[in-house]
Design a protein around this motif. Structure first.
Motif, PDB file in Angstrom:
ATOM      1  N   GLY A  39       0.795  -1.233   0.000  1.00 44.70           N
ATOM      2  CA  GLY A  39       0.000   0.000   0.000  1.00 44.70           C
ATOM      3  C   GLY A  39       0.819   1.271   0.000  1.00 44.70           C
ATOM      4  N   LEU A  40       2.105   1.176   0.265  1.00 41.05           N
ATOM      5  CA  LEU A  40       2.966   2.364   0.272  1.00 41.05           C
ATOM      6  C   LEU A  40       3.731   2.519  -1.046  1.00 41.05           C
ATOM      7  CD1 LEU A  40       3.515   4.510   2.480  1.00 41.05           C
ATOM      8  CD2 LEU A  40       5.607   3.280   3.050  1.00 41.05           C
ATOM      9  N   SER A  41       3.304   1.782  -2.068  1.00 42.20           N
ATOM     10  CA  SER A  41       4.030   1.824  -3.350  1.00 42.20           C
ATOM     11  C   SER A  41       4.041   3.220  -3.967  1.00 42.20           C
ATOM     12  CB  SER A  41       3.411   0.831  -4.342  1.00 42.20           C
ATOM     13  OG  SER A  41       2.057   1.157  -4.574  1.00 42.20           O
ATOM     14  N   TRP A  42       3.033   4.057  -3.614  1.00 37.75           N
ATOM     15  CA  TRP A  42       2.981   5.418  -4.173  1.00 37.75           C
ATOM     16  C   TRP A  42       4.197   6.248  -3.779  1.00 37.75           C
ATOM     17  CZ3 TRP A  42       3.188   9.278  -0.564  1.00 37.75           C
ATOM     18  CH2 TRP A  42       2.851   8.931   0.742  1.00 37.75           C
ATOM     19  N   ASN A 178       4.663  -2.690   3.346  1.00 39.89           N
ATOM     20  CA  ASN A 178       5.625  -3.667   3.873  1.00 39.89           C
ATOM     21  C   ASN A 178       6.715  -3.001   4.708  1.00 39.89           C
ATOM     22  OD1 ASN A 178       4.289  -5.792   2.633  1.00 39.89           O
ATOM     23  ND2 ASN A 178       5.463  -5.574   0.737  1.00 39.89           N
ATOM     24  N   GLY A 179       6.486  -1.746   5.078  1.00 38.90           N
ATOM     25  CA  GLY A 179       7.445  -1.033   5.922  1.00 38.90           C
ATOM     26  C   GLY A 179       8.034   0.162   5.202  1.00 38.90           C
ATOM     27  N   LEU A 180       8.175   1.267   5.949  1.00 36.56           N
ATOM     28  CA  LEU A 180       8.725   2.488   5.364  1.00 36.56           C
ATOM     29  C   LEU A 180      10.171   2.272   4.896  1.00 36.56           C
ATOM     30  CD1 LEU A 180       8.260   5.491   4.793  1.00 36.56           C
ATOM     31  CD2 LEU A 180       9.101   5.988   7.099  1.00 36.56           C
ATOM     32  N   GLY A 181      10.942   1.529   5.715  1.00 32.59           N
ATOM     33  CA  GLY A 181      12.332   1.265   5.344  1.00 32.59           C
ATOM     34  C   GLY A 181      12.438   0.475   4.050  1.00 32.59           C
ATOM     35  N   THR A 183      10.301   0.449   1.567  1.00 31.65           N
ATOM     36  CA  THR A 183       9.923   1.309   0.433  1.00 31.65           C
ATOM     37  C   THR A 183      11.033   2.298   0.084  1.00 31.65           C
ATOM     38  OG1 THR A 183       7.604   1.134   1.077  1.00 31.65           O
ATOM     39  CG2 THR A 183       8.195   2.957  -0.375  1.00 31.65           C
ATOM     40  N   VAL A 184      11.620   2.912   1.112  1.00 35.34           N
ATOM     41  CA  VAL A 184      12.698   3.879   0.849  1.00 35.34           C
ATOM     42  C   VAL A 184      13.889   3.181   0.199  1.00 35.34           C
ATOM     43  CG1 VAL A 184      14.369   5.415   1.952  1.00 35.34           C
ATOM     44  CG2 VAL A 184      11.986   5.443   2.683  1.00 35.34           C
ATOM     45  N   LYS A 185      14.225   2.001   0.709  1.00 36.76           N
ATOM     46  CA  LYS A 185      15.345   1.248   0.132  1.00 36.76           C
ATOM     47  C   LYS A 185      15.061   0.879  -1.333  1.00 36.76           C
ATOM     48  CE  LYS A 185      17.967  -3.038   0.753  1.00 36.76           C
ATOM     49  NZ  LYS A 185      18.053  -4.303   1.527  1.00 36.76           N
ATOM     50  N   ALA A 186      13.836   0.410  -1.588  1.00 39.50           N
ATOM     51  CA  ALA A 186      13.471   0.040  -2.962  1.00 39.50           C
ATOM     52  C   ALA A 186      13.502   1.244  -3.883  1.00 39.50           C
ATOM     53  CB  ALA A 186      12.084  -0.598  -2.973  1.00 39.50           C
ATOM     54  N   GLY A 187      13.023   2.405  -3.371  1.00 37.79           N
ATOM     55  CA  GLY A 187      13.025   3.625  -4.182  1.00 37.79           C
ATOM     56  C   GLY A 187      14.438   4.064  -4.533  1.00 37.79           C
ATOM     57  N   MET A 188      15.342   3.971  -3.555  1.00 33.20           N
ATOM     58  CA  MET A 188      16.729   4.379  -3.817  1.00 33.20           C
ATOM     59  C   MET A 188      17.435   3.397  -4.746  1.00 33.20           C
ATOM     60  SD  MET A 188      17.945   5.920  -0.152  1.00 33.20           S
ATOM     61  CE  MET A 188      19.404   6.672  -0.873  1.00 33.20           C
ATOM     62  N   LYS A 228       3.232   9.784 -11.559  1.00 32.39           N
ATOM     63  CA  LYS A 228       3.420   8.345 -11.322  1.00 32.39           C
ATOM     64  C   LYS A 228       2.963   7.974  -9.918  1.00 32.39           C
ATOM     65  CE  LYS A 228       7.795   8.148 -12.744  1.00 32.39           C
ATOM     66  NZ  LYS A 228       9.127   7.613 -13.083  1.00 32.39           N
ATOM     67  N   SER A 229       3.283   8.815  -8.955  1.00 28.45           N
ATOM     68  CA  SER A 229       2.886   8.527  -7.581  1.00 28.45           C
ATOM     69  C   SER A 229       1.364   8.490  -7.431  1.00 28.45           C
ATOM     70  CB  SER A 229       3.481   9.598  -6.646  1.00 28.45           C
ATOM     71  OG  SER A 229       3.097   9.364  -5.330  1.00 28.45           O
ATOM     72  N   VAL A 230       0.683   9.466  -8.043  1.00 25.28           N
ATOM     73  CA  VAL A 230      -0.784   9.493  -7.972  1.00 25.28           C
ATOM     74  C   VAL A 230      -1.378   8.243  -8.641  1.00 25.28           C
ATOM     75  CG1 VAL A 230      -2.846  10.741  -8.708  1.00 25.28           C
ATOM     76  CG2 VAL A 230      -0.860  12.014  -7.892  1.00 25.28           C
ATOM     77  N   PHE A 231      -0.801   7.861  -9.782  1.00 28.15           N
ATOM     78  CA  PHE A 231      -1.310   6.663 -10.455  1.00 28.15           C
ATOM     79  C   PHE A 231      -1.108   5.416  -9.585  1.00 28.15           C
ATOM     80  CE2 PHE A 231      -0.614   2.933 -13.189  1.00 28.15           C
ATOM     81  CZ  PHE A 231      -1.890   2.829 -13.708  1.00 28.15           C
ATOM     82  N   PHE A 232       0.030   5.314  -8.910  1.00 29.90           N
ATOM     83  CA  PHE A 232       0.283   4.155  -8.053  1.00 29.90           C
ATOM     84  C   PHE A 232      -0.762   4.075  -6.934  1.00 29.90           C
ATOM     85  CE2 PHE A 232       5.034   3.011  -8.745  1.00 29.90           C
ATOM     86  CZ  PHE A 232       4.868   3.142 -10.110  1.00 29.90           C
ATOM     87  N   VAL A 233      -1.126   5.230  -6.365  1.00 33.53           N
ATOM     88  CA  VAL A 233      -2.154   5.245  -5.317  1.00 33.53           C
ATOM     89  C   VAL A 233      -3.469   4.714  -5.869  1.00 33.53           C
ATOM     90  CG1 VAL A 233      -3.548   6.701  -3.821  1.00 33.53           C
ATOM     91  CG2 VAL A 233      -1.128   7.182  -4.076  1.00 33.53           C
ATOM     92  N   ILE A 234      -3.874   5.250  -7.014  1.00 35.85           N
ATOM     93  CA  ILE A 234      -5.162   4.880  -7.597  1.00 35.85           C
ATOM     94  C   ILE A 234      -5.158   3.420  -8.038  1.00 35.85           C
ATOM     95  CG2 ILE A 234      -6.661   5.321  -9.595  1.00 35.85           C
ATOM     96  CD1 ILE A 234      -5.879   8.296  -9.254  1.00 35.85           C
ATOM     97  N   TYR A 235      -4.041   2.983  -8.573  1.00 40.14           N
ATOM     98  CA  TYR A 235      -3.920   1.591  -9.028  1.00 40.14           C
ATOM     99  C   TYR A 235      -4.156   0.615  -7.879  1.00 40.14           C
ATOM    100  CZ  TYR A 235      -1.608  -2.563 -10.973  1.00 40.14           C
ATOM    101  OH  TYR A 235      -1.308  -3.836 -11.401  1.00 40.14           O
TER     102      TYR A 235
END
Length: 367
Positions: A39-42, A178-181, A183-188, A228-235
């Motif tokens: 759910g934090l993919s956005w 799945n955790g803020l850490g 998501t941040v790690k995956a984003g980086m 992209k972030s908005v689309f991820f939320v809606i998706y």
């Protein structure tokens, strides 16, 4: 046809960076983000954009101190062989990205619009169109990108609005995914997906000053990441995490859910045309940058003779992976490793070298 890109303004730079960093939203990126961050993919595209922004901004500052394009800057800072090494590194990035995009968009065209067409014919047609665009030059591509931006943004907003009856906010729960850490790690780690953000600095001599480069970076990359972030939320709100991570074509599947009336039920065909155009322009930008660097490296007066040769090689390379799953996995592996080198390593290295050179020059001037 000279390899010189000519003069470009901020609008053209914004268009180039926006299109090349936005194209992968039409592929499987949203599904992979949902798989990793739930759910934090956005947040993932925003983290990746932030991780890209700082190194590229440092690179823009290098242009302020040492005017010229990326090749001439690296030659002044690293010498001839250092410039050759860095140019080859970025040539590999942009041409491999073009080949992988070519394969994925051709496969997706077969899956959605032309299921009975021959794959080799579809990918050849894609290659021919890209070759023509590259021949027309980066100014034509950049202006097409800028003119396309309002249609992309408008179409996305229209889909967001028409899907509003299907929004389910609770599909985003748990709110930290799945955790803020994680998501941040995956984003980086996936900052390499924004490698197109350095397009403007590769051809920096075409822009007036570093403020133009910064504006292109802020508005091009920023608007791309935000949408992209908005689309991820809606998706995720529409499909839920479990279903969202299984979709092969998230954007197409999302557009298929739009229902207007009993007489106008399916509008996804309209959006197929949109993502095909965006995909072709994105591939053309990558091919042009690869050829531009080759031309600078070999001191060629024109890149025109290289276009058919390189396009034939890219088409052949694009057909090497066994299937679309192998292609998607290879794309992810490259952008999370090899492409990250182009985002994190060389921009920071060039900034440090430029800073030390400037400092040494200032001390010499004072003495």
């Amino acid at each position: 046809m000279s390899f010189q890109p000519g003069r470009m303004g901020t609008a053209e730079g914004i268009g180039l960076i926006f299109v090349i960093t936005f194209a992968k939203i039409f592929l499987s990126t949203p599904a992979r983000a949902a798989e990793i961050s739930a759910g934090l993919s956005w947040l993932s595209p925003l983290v990746a954009a932030a991780a890209t922004f700082l190194p590229v901004l440092l690179l823009n500052f290098v242009f302020k101190w040492i005017p010229g394009d990326l090749y001439s800057i690296t030659r002044k800072l690293c010498g001839r062989w250092g410039a050759v090494l860095i140019a080859l590194f970025y040539i590999g990035i942009f041409l491999s990205d073009a080949a992988l995009l070519l394969r994925q968009f051709a496969e997706n065209t077969l899956l959605t619009a032309l299921p009975d067409a021959e794959f080799s014919l579809v990918i050849t047609v894609y290659g021919l169109i890209v070759g023509v665009l590259v021949y027309l030059g980066i100014e034509a591509i950049a202006r097409s990108s800028y003119l396309l931006m309002p249609f992309i943004v408008g179409s996305m907003l229209l889909i967001f609005l028409m899907l509003s009856p299907l929004y389910n906010l609770y599909n985003l729960a748990p709110w930290l995914g799945n955790g803020l850490g994680t998501t941040v790690k995956a984003g980086m780690l996936t900052a390499g997906i924004n490698i197109g953000a350095i397009v403007a600095i590769v051809m920096a001599s075409s822009f007036q000053n570093y403020r133009n480069l910064n504006a292109c970076l802020v508005f091009g990359l920023g608007s791309s990441a935000l949408i992209k972030s908005v689309f991820f939320v809606i998706y995720v709100m529409v499909f839920g995490v479990a279903v969202a991570q299984e979709k092969t074509l998230p954007f197409f599947e999302t557009a298929r859910l739009v229902y207007l009336s009993r007489y106008l039920q399916r509008i996804e065909a309209v959006f197929i045309l949109l993502w095909v155009i965006v995909g072709i322009i994105s591939i053309a930008i990558s091919v042009y940058i690869g050829l531009y660097l080759i031309s600078r490296l070999l001191k060629l007066p024109t890149m025109a003779p290289l276009i058919p040769v390189v396009m034939l090689i890219l088409i052949e390379l694009a057909m090497i992976p066994d299937d679309i799953t192998t292609t998607i996995n290879l794309d992810y592996e490259l952008l999370s490793t090899y492409y990250n080198g182009g985002i994190y390593v060389f921009p920071v290295l060039l900034f440090v070298m430029a800073y030390l050179k400037k400092r040494k020059h200032n001390k010499a001037a004072v003495a």
